[in-house]
Design a protein around this motif. Structure first.
Motif, PDB file in Angstrom:
ATOM      1  N   ALA A  51      25.902  29.424  43.060  1.00  0.00           N
ATOM      2  CA  ALA A  51      27.213  29.070  42.496  1.00  0.00           C
ATOM      3  C   ALA A  51      27.513  29.846  41.222  1.00  0.00           C
ATOM      4  N   LEU A  52      26.525  29.963  40.330  1.00  0.00           N
ATOM      5  CA  LEU A  52      26.734  30.681  39.075  1.00  0.00           C
ATOM      6  C   LEU A  52      26.918  32.176  39.325  1.00  0.00           C
ATOM      7  N   THR A  53      26.280  32.693  40.365  1.00  0.00           N
ATOM      8  CA  THR A  53      26.482  34.098  40.722  1.00  0.00           C
ATOM      9  C   THR A  53      27.907  34.334  41.202  1.00  0.00           C
ATOM     10  N   ILE A  54      28.410  33.413  42.030  1.00  0.00           N
ATOM     11  CA  ILE A  54      29.783  33.540  42.542  1.00  0.00           C
ATOM     12  C   ILE A  54      30.796  33.501  41.403  1.00  0.00           C
ATOM     13  N   THR A  55      30.639  32.544  40.484  1.00  0.00           N
ATOM     14  CA  THR A  55      31.580  32.449  39.359  1.00  0.00           C
ATOM     15  C   THR A  55      31.452  33.661  38.435  1.00  0.00           C
ATOM     16  N   SER A  56      30.257  34.205  38.310  1.00  0.00           N
ATOM     17  CA  SER A  56      30.065  35.413  37.493  1.00  0.00           C
ATOM     18  C   SER A  56      30.800  36.598  38.109  1.00  0.00           C
ATOM     19  N   VAL A  57      30.753  36.688  39.441  1.00  0.00           N
ATOM     20  CA  VAL A  57      31.466  37.770  40.141  1.00  0.00           C
ATOM     21  C   VAL A  57      32.971  37.626  39.936  1.00  0.00           C
ATOM     22  N   GLN A  59      34.414  36.361  37.473  1.00  0.00           N
ATOM     23  CA  GLN A  59      34.686  36.687  36.079  1.00  0.00           C
ATOM     24  C   GLN A  59      34.828  38.193  35.870  1.00  0.00           C
ATOM     25  N   THR A  60      34.210  38.990  36.737  1.00  0.00           N
ATOM     26  CA  THR A  60      34.250  40.448  36.574  1.00  0.00           C
ATOM     27  C   THR A  60      35.523  41.064  37.145  1.00  0.00           C
ATOM     28  N   VAL A  61      36.289  40.290  37.924  1.00  0.00           N
ATOM     29  CA  VAL A  61      37.545  40.810  38.477  1.00  0.00           C
ATOM     30  C   VAL A  61      38.529  41.026  37.327  1.00  0.00           C
ATOM     31  N   PRO A  62      39.102  42.224  37.203  1.00  0.00           N
ATOM     32  CA  PRO A  62      40.052  42.475  36.104  1.00  0.00           C
ATOM     33  C   PRO A  62      41.205  41.474  36.115  1.00  0.00           C
ATOM     34  N   LEU A  91      33.591  29.899  34.388  1.00  0.00           N
ATOM     35  CA  LEU A  91      32.212  30.320  34.130  1.00  0.00           C
ATOM     36  C   LEU A  91      31.632  29.764  32.825  1.00  0.00           C
ATOM     37  N   PRO A  92      32.288  29.924  31.668  1.00  0.00           N
ATOM     38  CA  PRO A  92      31.679  29.388  30.440  1.00  0.00           C
ATOM     39  C   PRO A  92      31.447  27.880  30.490  1.00  0.00           C
ATOM     40  N   ILE A  93      32.408  27.142  31.068  1.00  0.00           N
ATOM     41  CA  ILE A  93      32.273  25.683  31.135  1.00  0.00           C
ATOM     42  C   ILE A  93      31.168  25.299  32.115  1.00  0.00           C
ATOM     43  N   LEU A  94      31.177  25.938  33.282  1.00  0.00           N
ATOM     44  CA  LEU A  94      30.166  25.648  34.299  1.00  0.00           C
ATOM     45  C   LEU A  94      28.771  25.994  33.800  1.00  0.00           C
ATOM     46  N   ASN A  95      28.653  27.162  33.202  1.00  0.00           N
ATOM     47  CA  ASN A  95      27.360  27.627  32.714  1.00  0.00           C
ATOM     48  C   ASN A  95      26.826  26.713  31.606  1.00  0.00           C
ATOM     49  N   VAL A 144      39.550  29.882  24.038  1.00  0.00           N
ATOM     50  CA  VAL A 144      39.897  31.149  23.378  1.00  0.00           C
ATOM     51  C   VAL A 144      40.156  32.232  24.412  1.00  0.00           C
ATOM     52  N   TYR A 145      39.299  32.298  25.436  1.00  0.00           N
ATOM     53  CA  TYR A 145      39.498  33.277  26.505  1.00  0.00           C
ATOM     54  C   TYR A 145      40.845  33.084  27.196  1.00  0.00           C
TER      55      TYR A 145
END
Length: 215
Positions: A51-57, A59-62, A91-95, A144-145
Motif C-alpha cells: 500500500a505504501l509503495t502504491i501511494t509513493s508511486v 506521489q511521483t506523478v507530476p 502519502l504523508p498522512i498514511l505514512n 502545506v503541500y
C-alpha cells in the motif's frame, strides 16, 4: 506591489477563500481515507509495504499530469481539483499514521489487552492517542503541500490564488505572480499554525511538549 493588493482586494478575498476551502476539503478527505487505512496497515507488515509503495508511486506523478488525467474522468472545475489534491495528501498522512501506530510500545498495548480491552478498544483508547503527535505532523505536512499544489488547480478551472499567478504569466505582470505567491505562502503558514494548535489540543496532556519538556 501595494497597488496590486489595493486594486484587487475583493478578488484577493474571493480567490483566497476558494483556495482555502478547496485545500481543506481535499485535506479532510485525505484524513478520512488515510488515517483508518494507516491504522489497518499497521497491523500487517506485508500489506503495508504494498500500500505504501502504491501511494509513493502516486506521489511521483507530476501535479499537472495528475490534474490533466482528472479532466476526462471528472471534467473541469473544483471536483477534479479536490480529488487530485486528496490523492497527493494521502502519502504523508498514511505514512505517519502507520509509523505512529507501529511506534506504540508493545507493553503498553499488552497492558490494555490484559485489562480486558478488545482490539478496537485498544486502538481507540491506547494506541491512537499515543500516535496522535506523529499523525498530526503528517497532516500538517500534507496541509502545506496541498495549499501549495492547489495553485495549479487554476489550470483546470477550479479558481483559487493560482488565477493570479497564471494571469501574471500570461500577461507578463510580475506583481500578479509575486502577489499570488505571497498570499499562498501566508495561507500555508496560517494553516500550519492552526493545525499546530489543534495538534496540541488533541495530544494527551502527558505527551505534550512545552518549553522543551513533556507536560
Amino acid at each position: 506591489m501595494m497597488t496590486f493588493f489595493i486594486e484587487n482586494s475583493s478578488d484577493i478575498l474571493l480567490k483566497t477563500w476558494e483556495h482555502f476551502y478547496i485545500s481543506m476539503i481535499a485535506l479532510a478527505l485525505g484524513v478520512v481515507f488515510a488515517v483508518p487505512i494507516g491504522i489497518l496497515l499497521s497491523k500487517s507488515k506485508y500489506i503495508s509495504k504494498v500500500a505504501l509503495t502504491i501511494t509513493s508511486v502516486l506521489q511521483t506523478v507530476p501535479s499537472l499530469a495528475l490534474l490533466a488525467i482528472m479532466i476526462p474522468l471528472f471534467g473541469v472545475g473544483k471536483v477534479p481539483a479536490v480529488i487530485a489534491l486528496c490523492i497527493y495528501s494521502l502519502l504523508p498522512i498514511l505514512n505517519n499514521t502507520f509509523i505512529g501506530m507501529r511506534s506504540v510500545n508493545g507493553n503498553t498495548k499488552g497492558a490494555g489487552i490484559a485489562m480486558g480491552m478488545t482490539t478496537v478498544q485498544s486502538i481507540v483508547l491506547v494506541e491512537l492517542p499515543l500516535a496522535i503527535p506523529v499523525i498530526m505532523s503528517g497532516i500538517r505536512l500534507s496541509a502545506v503541500y496541498v495549499i501549495s499544489w492547489a495553485t495549479l488547480a487554476s489550470y483546470i478551472g477550479a479558481g483559487g490564488l493560482g488565477d493570479f499567478i497564471f494571469n501574471g504569466l500570461n500577461l507578463y505582470q510580475a506583481e500578479f505572480i509575486i502577489g499570488g505567491a505571497i498570499i499562498v505562502t501566508l495561507l500555508a503558514l496560517l494553516a500550519d499554525f492552526l493545525l499546530s494548535k489543534l495538534e496540541k489540543w488533541v495530544t494527551p496532556k502527558g505527551l505534550r511538549i512545552e518549553g522543551g519538556h513533556a507536560a
